[in-house]
Design a protein around this motif. Structure first.
Motif, mmCIF file in Angstrom:
data_model
loop_
_atom_site.group_PDB
_atom_site.id
_atom_site.type_symbol
_atom_site.label_atom_id
_atom_site.label_comp_id
_atom_site.label_asym_id
_atom_site.label_seq_id
_atom_site.Cartn_x
_atom_site.Cartn_y
_atom_site.Cartn_z
ATOM 1 N N LEU A 38 0.901 -1.220 0.270
ATOM 2 C CA LEU A 38 -0.004 -0.132 0.036
ATOM 3 C C LEU A 38 0.949 1.359 -0.026
ATOM 4 C CD1 LEU A 38 -2.930 -0.926 2.615
ATOM 5 C CD2 LEU A 38 -3.026 -0.619 0.431
ATOM 6 N N SER A 39 0.699 2.099 -1.175
ATOM 7 C CA SER A 39 1.382 3.317 -1.020
ATOM 8 C C SER A 39 3.035 3.096 -0.997
ATOM 9 C CB SER A 39 0.837 4.288 0.016
ATOM 10 O OG SER A 39 1.554 5.600 -0.005
ATOM 11 N N GLU A 40 3.524 4.056 0.008
ATOM 12 C CA GLU A 40 5.059 3.680 0.259
ATOM 13 C C GLU A 40 5.382 2.727 1.387
ATOM 14 O OE1 GLU A 40 7.374 4.902 -2.057
ATOM 15 O OE2 GLU A 40 5.790 5.557 -3.417
ATOM 16 N N SER A 41 4.331 1.904 1.655
ATOM 17 C CA SER A 41 4.606 1.078 2.938
ATOM 18 C C SER A 41 5.729 0.342 2.957
ATOM 19 C CB SER A 41 3.223 0.501 3.399
ATOM 20 O OG SER A 41 3.622 -0.433 4.301
ATOM 21 N N PRO A 42 6.407 -0.033 3.837
ATOM 22 C CA PRO A 42 7.628 -0.960 3.748
ATOM 23 C C PRO A 42 7.195 -2.339 3.793
ATOM 24 C CG PRO A 42 7.559 -0.194 6.067
ATOM 25 C CD PRO A 42 6.467 0.609 5.337
ATOM 26 N N TRP A 43 5.763 -2.736 4.289
ATOM 27 C CA TRP A 43 5.261 -3.994 4.453
ATOM 28 C C TRP A 43 4.375 -4.423 3.076
ATOM 29 C CZ3 TRP A 43 7.387 -5.217 8.707
ATOM 30 C CH2 TRP A 43 7.451 -4.337 9.833
ATOM 31 N N HIS A 44 4.594 -5.596 2.976
ATOM 32 C CA HIS A 44 4.078 -6.246 1.851
ATOM 33 C C HIS A 44 3.027 -7.367 1.931
ATOM 34 C CE1 HIS A 44 8.102 -4.580 0.617
ATOM 35 N NE2 HIS A 44 7.291 -4.435 -0.409
ATOM 36 N N LEU A 45 2.264 -7.770 1.050
ATOM 37 C CA LEU A 45 1.510 -8.695 1.009
ATOM 38 C C LEU A 45 1.962 -9.693 -0.253
ATOM 39 C CD1 LEU A 45 -2.557 -8.652 0.955
ATOM 40 C CD2 LEU A 45 -1.338 -10.152 -0.569
ATOM 41 N N ASP A 62 9.430 -8.668 5.890
ATOM 42 C CA ASP A 62 8.577 -7.372 5.532
ATOM 43 C C ASP A 62 7.146 -7.938 4.924
ATOM 44 O OD1 ASP A 62 10.094 -8.525 3.342
ATOM 45 O OD2 ASP A 62 9.440 -6.934 2.034
ATOM 46 N N ILE A 63 6.972 -9.245 4.794
ATOM 47 C CA ILE A 63 5.812 -9.551 4.219
ATOM 48 C C ILE A 63 4.707 -10.173 5.610
ATOM 49 C CG2 ILE A 63 4.811 -11.557 3.055
ATOM 50 C CD1 ILE A 63 7.460 -11.891 1.384
ATOM 51 N N LEU A 64 3.944 -9.354 5.523
ATOM 52 C CA LEU A 64 2.787 -9.499 6.793
ATOM 53 C C LEU A 64 1.878 -10.684 6.340
ATOM 54 C CD1 LEU A 64 1.885 -5.617 7.277
ATOM 55 C CD2 LEU A 64 3.592 -7.220 8.467
ATOM 56 N N ALA A 91 -4.721 -6.715 10.346
ATOM 57 C CA ALA A 91 -4.528 -7.221 11.641
ATOM 58 C C ALA A 91 -2.778 -7.330 11.698
ATOM 59 C CB ALA A 91 -4.992 -8.647 11.764
ATOM 60 N N ALA A 92 -1.921 -8.023 11.093
ATOM 61 C CA ALA A 92 -0.864 -8.036 10.834
ATOM 62 C C ALA A 92 0.091 -6.545 11.036
ATOM 63 C CB ALA A 92 -0.155 -8.762 10.106
ATOM 64 N N LEU A 93 -0.680 -5.507 10.168
ATOM 65 C CA LEU A 93 -0.011 -4.103 10.289
ATOM 66 C C LEU A 93 -0.388 -3.397 11.466
ATOM 67 C CD1 LEU A 93 1.237 -1.804 8.478
ATOM 68 C CD2 LEU A 93 -1.010 -1.349 7.861
ATOM 69 N N ALA A 94 -1.707 -3.644 12.194
ATOM 70 C CA ALA A 94 -1.910 -3.328 13.577
ATOM 71 C C ALA A 94 -1.116 -3.704 14.725
ATOM 72 C CB ALA A 94 -3.365 -3.574 13.767
ATOM 73 N N LEU A 95 -0.827 -5.094 14.367
ATOM 74 C CA LEU A 95 0.403 -5.567 15.411
ATOM 75 C C LEU A 95 1.659 -5.035 15.421
ATOM 76 C CD1 LEU A 95 0.587 -7.698 17.718
ATOM 77 C CD2 LEU A 95 1.098 -9.268 16.080
ATOM 78 N N ARG A 96 2.094 -5.024 14.222
ATOM 79 C CA ARG A 96 3.432 -4.185 13.873
ATOM 80 C C ARG A 96 3.317 -2.846 14.423
ATOM 81 N NH1 ARG A 96 7.281 -7.257 10.789
ATOM 82 N NH2 ARG A 96 6.628 -9.287 10.580
ATOM 83 N N GLU A 97 2.276 -1.986 14.259
ATOM 84 C CA GLU A 97 2.436 -0.695 14.667
ATOM 85 C C GLU A 97 2.237 -0.524 16.311
ATOM 86 O OE1 GLU A 97 -0.875 0.847 12.270
ATOM 87 O OE2 GLU A 97 0.469 1.216 10.765
ATOM 88 N N ALA A 98 1.799 -1.391 16.857
ATOM 89 C CA ALA A 98 1.363 -1.469 18.042
ATOM 90 C C ALA A 98 2.737 -1.883 18.784
ATOM 91 C CB ALA A 98 0.439 -2.488 18.608
ATOM 92 N N GLN A 99 3.502 -2.664 18.351
ATOM 93 C CA GLN A 99 4.803 -3.186 18.875
ATOM 94 C C GLN A 99 5.906 -2.022 18.930
ATOM 95 O OE1 GLN A 99 5.362 -6.564 16.282
ATOM 96 N NE2 GLN A 99 4.626 -7.988 17.695
ATOM 97 N N ALA A 100 5.661 -1.230 17.537
ATOM 98 C CA ALA A 100 6.697 -0.273 17.156
ATOM 99 C C ALA A 100 6.426 0.870 18.295
ATOM 100 C CB ALA A 100 6.525 0.203 15.751
ATOM 101 N N SER A 101 4.894 1.051 18.551
ATOM 102 C CA SER A 101 4.813 1.923 19.645
ATOM 103 C C SER A 101 5.119 1.732 20.974
ATOM 104 C CB SER A 101 3.013 2.133 19.603
ATOM 105 O OG SER A 101 2.573 2.941 20.636
#
Length: 107
Positions: A38-45, A62-64, A91-101
């Motif tokens: 999505l956009s310039e996100s570092p995460w991939h599907l 980097d693959i969620l 869900a995986a993106l939300a988890l990564r963002e929570a972990q980063a936070s």
């Protein structure tokens, strides 16, 4: 009922993901694996006709989520698989963002 061969089902899944805002940023030489973001996100599907090996999972953190279509599917089945992959990605993106936070607040 229309049944799509795996390659055609993968192409449909890629188009459906693109309609959701994903962009294909890479594909392998055989054309059976796509990497979307999505956009310039570092995460991939990852969209493929085969599961990743343990070595691939370790190398590509980097693959969620992966969407594997390794058998003929109807267009409706592909849509359902894409919906599931989108939920898993979110869900995986939300988890990564929570972990980063959490790790950012410890500094």
């Amino acid at each position: 009922m229309t049944i799509l061969a795996p390659k055609a089902a993968l192409a449909l899944a890629a188009r459906l993901l693109e309609a959701e805002g994903f962009t294909v940023v890479a594909r392998n030489d055989r054309g059976d694996s796509f990497y979307l973001t999505l956009s310039e996100s570092p995460w991939h599907l990852r969209l493929s006709n085969h599961a990743r090996t343990a070595k691939q999972r370790a190398r590509r953190t980097d693959i969620l989520t992966s969407l594997v279509i390794d058998a003929p599917r109807s267009p409706d089945q592909v849509r359902i698989l894409v919906e599931g992959a989108l939920k898993n990605y979110g869900a995986a993106l939300a988890l990564r963002e929570a972990q980063a936070s959490v790790s950012g607040s410890r500094k």
